[in-house]
Design a protein around this motif. Structure first.
Motif, PDB file in Angstrom:
ATOM      1  N   ASP A 158      33.784  47.816  43.538  1.00 19.22           N
ATOM      2  CA  ASP A 158      35.108  47.611  42.972  1.00 19.22           C
ATOM      3  C   ASP A 158      35.715  46.520  43.597  1.00 19.22           C
ATOM      4  O   ASP A 158      36.308  45.726  43.070  1.00 19.22           O
ATOM      5  CB  ASP A 158      35.899  48.671  42.926  1.00 19.22           C
ATOM      6  N   LEU A 159      35.699  46.838  44.949  1.00 18.99           N
ATOM      7  CA  LEU A 159      36.371  45.699  46.037  1.00 18.99           C
ATOM      8  C   LEU A 159      35.564  44.205  45.759  1.00 18.99           C
ATOM      9  O   LEU A 159      36.552  43.050  45.751  1.00 18.99           O
ATOM     10  CB  LEU A 159      36.585  46.068  47.327  1.00 18.99           C
ATOM     11  N   ILE A 160      34.514  44.217  45.778  1.00 22.17           N
ATOM     12  CA  ILE A 160      33.938  43.177  45.924  1.00 22.17           C
ATOM     13  C   ILE A 160      34.106  42.313  44.313  1.00 22.17           C
ATOM     14  O   ILE A 160      34.052  41.204  44.283  1.00 22.17           O
ATOM     15  CB  ILE A 160      32.287  43.176  46.241  1.00 22.17           C
ATOM     16  N   GLN A 161      34.002  43.179  43.565  1.00 20.98           N
ATOM     17  CA  GLN A 161      34.271  42.602  41.926  1.00 20.98           C
ATOM     18  C   GLN A 161      35.555  41.853  41.839  1.00 20.98           C
ATOM     19  O   GLN A 161      35.740  40.732  41.577  1.00 20.98           O
ATOM     20  CB  GLN A 161      34.400  43.916  40.899  1.00 20.98           C
ATOM     21  N   SER A 162      36.659  42.815  42.397  1.00 21.14           N
ATOM     22  CA  SER A 162      38.113  42.144  42.269  1.00 21.14           C
ATOM     23  C   SER A 162      38.290  41.302  43.259  1.00 21.14           C
ATOM     24  O   SER A 162      39.224  40.178  42.880  1.00 21.14           O
ATOM     25  CB  SER A 162      38.980  43.421  42.370  1.00 21.14           C
ATOM     26  N   GLU A 163      37.838  41.089  44.529  1.00 20.97           N
ATOM     27  CA  GLU A 163      38.170  40.554  45.593  1.00 20.97           C
ATOM     28  C   GLU A 163      37.241  39.185  45.697  1.00 20.97           C
ATOM     29  O   GLU A 163      37.839  38.103  46.224  1.00 20.97           O
ATOM     30  CB  GLU A 163      38.039  41.172  46.837  1.00 20.97           C
ATOM     31  N   VAL A 164      36.069  39.037  45.121  1.00 22.67           N
ATOM     32  CA  VAL A 164      34.993  38.046  45.313  1.00 22.67           C
ATOM     33  C   VAL A 164      34.384  37.613  43.816  1.00 22.67           C
ATOM     34  O   VAL A 164      34.741  36.296  43.773  1.00 22.67           O
ATOM     35  CB  VAL A 164      34.026  38.329  46.313  1.00 22.67           C
ATOM     36  N   PHE A 165      33.935  38.411  43.109  1.00 19.24           N
ATOM     37  CA  PHE A 165      33.241  37.994  42.045  1.00 19.24           C
ATOM     38  C   PHE A 165      34.293  37.429  40.988  1.00 19.24           C
ATOM     39  O   PHE A 165      34.035  36.259  40.666  1.00 19.24           O
ATOM     40  CB  PHE A 165      32.298  39.096  41.421  1.00 19.24           C
ATOM     41  N   VAL A 166      35.381  38.095  40.650  1.00 18.88           N
ATOM     42  CA  VAL A 166      36.298  37.687  39.507  1.00 18.88           C
ATOM     43  C   VAL A 166      36.916  36.418  39.879  1.00 18.88           C
ATOM     44  O   VAL A 166      37.109  35.535  39.108  1.00 18.88           O
ATOM     45  CB  VAL A 166      37.173  38.895  39.178  1.00 18.88           C
ATOM     46  N   PRO A 167      37.579  36.240  41.171  1.00 24.81           N
ATOM     47  CA  PRO A 167      38.087  34.882  41.627  1.00 24.81           C
ATOM     48  C   PRO A 167      37.203  33.787  41.277  1.00 24.81           C
ATOM     49  O   PRO A 167      37.604  32.728  41.118  1.00 24.81           O
ATOM     50  CB  PRO A 167      38.696  35.104  43.031  1.00 24.81           C
ATOM     51  N   PHE A 168      35.886  34.102  41.655  1.00 26.46           N
ATOM     52  CA  PHE A 168      34.846  32.959  41.731  1.00 26.46           C
ATOM     53  C   PHE A 168      34.236  32.749  40.401  1.00 26.46           C
ATOM     54  O   PHE A 168      33.504  32.004  39.965  1.00 26.46           O
ATOM     55  CB  PHE A 168      34.070  33.001  42.876  1.00 26.46           C
TER      56      PHE A 168
END
Length: 179
Positions: free
Chosen positions: A165-175
């Motif tokens: 969930d963190l990687i989705q919200s902090e990395v993947f979604v912003p990019f």
């Protein structure tokens, strides 16, 4: 060499020749490649076989497993948490979360996030049985997935969220990463 350095558009025939030469030279069955220039995909193509047994070809959208590609993504997440003072690179991870898997060796209390991110934990890449420390943390470099497992547990404890969930919200979604 040099085919990607020109200021003009990508010469797809040259890229194709280049990739095929490397596939032949390294005897690689298949590859999927994408070239990004100025934040835009300017070329993508699949070459060779996705499965040598079934002879299924690589398509333009074939996705391959690629070694430890999650480590740099996770490192980006950790550095964002460092920027927000959620975690400190040089604080021993044991102060955030004791690690029962290695509690039999007090040296684990030396391990910091910086050591994990630079592969200096002393952990093996992956354990075979009981987790052991191969050298005093911080004194040598040795590639280790086990260190990332421990740091992942610390990050989950500190944030109260699952890594996915963190990687989705902090990395993947912003990019804008969808796959």
């Amino acid at each position: 060499e040099g085919i990607l350095r020109s200021a003009g558009p990508v010469n797809t025939e040259e890229v194709d020749r280049f990739v095929r030469a490397y596939l032949d030279y390294f005897k690689t069955p298949g590859i999927s490649i994408a070239l990004i220039k100025d934040s835009k995909i300017v070329y993508h193509r699949g070459f060779g076989l996705k499965n040598v047994v079934t002879q299924e070809p690589v398509a333009d959208d074939t996705v391959f497993e690629a070694a430890s590609m999650t480590k740099p993504v996770f490192a980006d997440l950790v550095m964002k948490l460092v920027d927000r003072s959620v975690i400190d690179l040089d604080t021993p991870l044991s102060t955030y979360l004791p690690y029962e898997d290695i509690a039999h060796d007090e040296r684990y209390k030396l391990i910091t996030a910086r050591m994990v991110l630079t592969h200096r934990t002393g952990f093996p890449n992956w354990r075979t049985g009981k987790l052991e420390i191969k050298f005093t943390p911080g004194t040598e470099v040795s590639y280790s997935g086990e260190g990332f497992v421990y740091l992942g547990k610390v990050v989950e404890k500190l944030t109260g969220k699952k890594l996915e969930d963190l990687i989705q919200s902090e990395v993947f979604v912003p990019f804008g990463v969808e796959h």
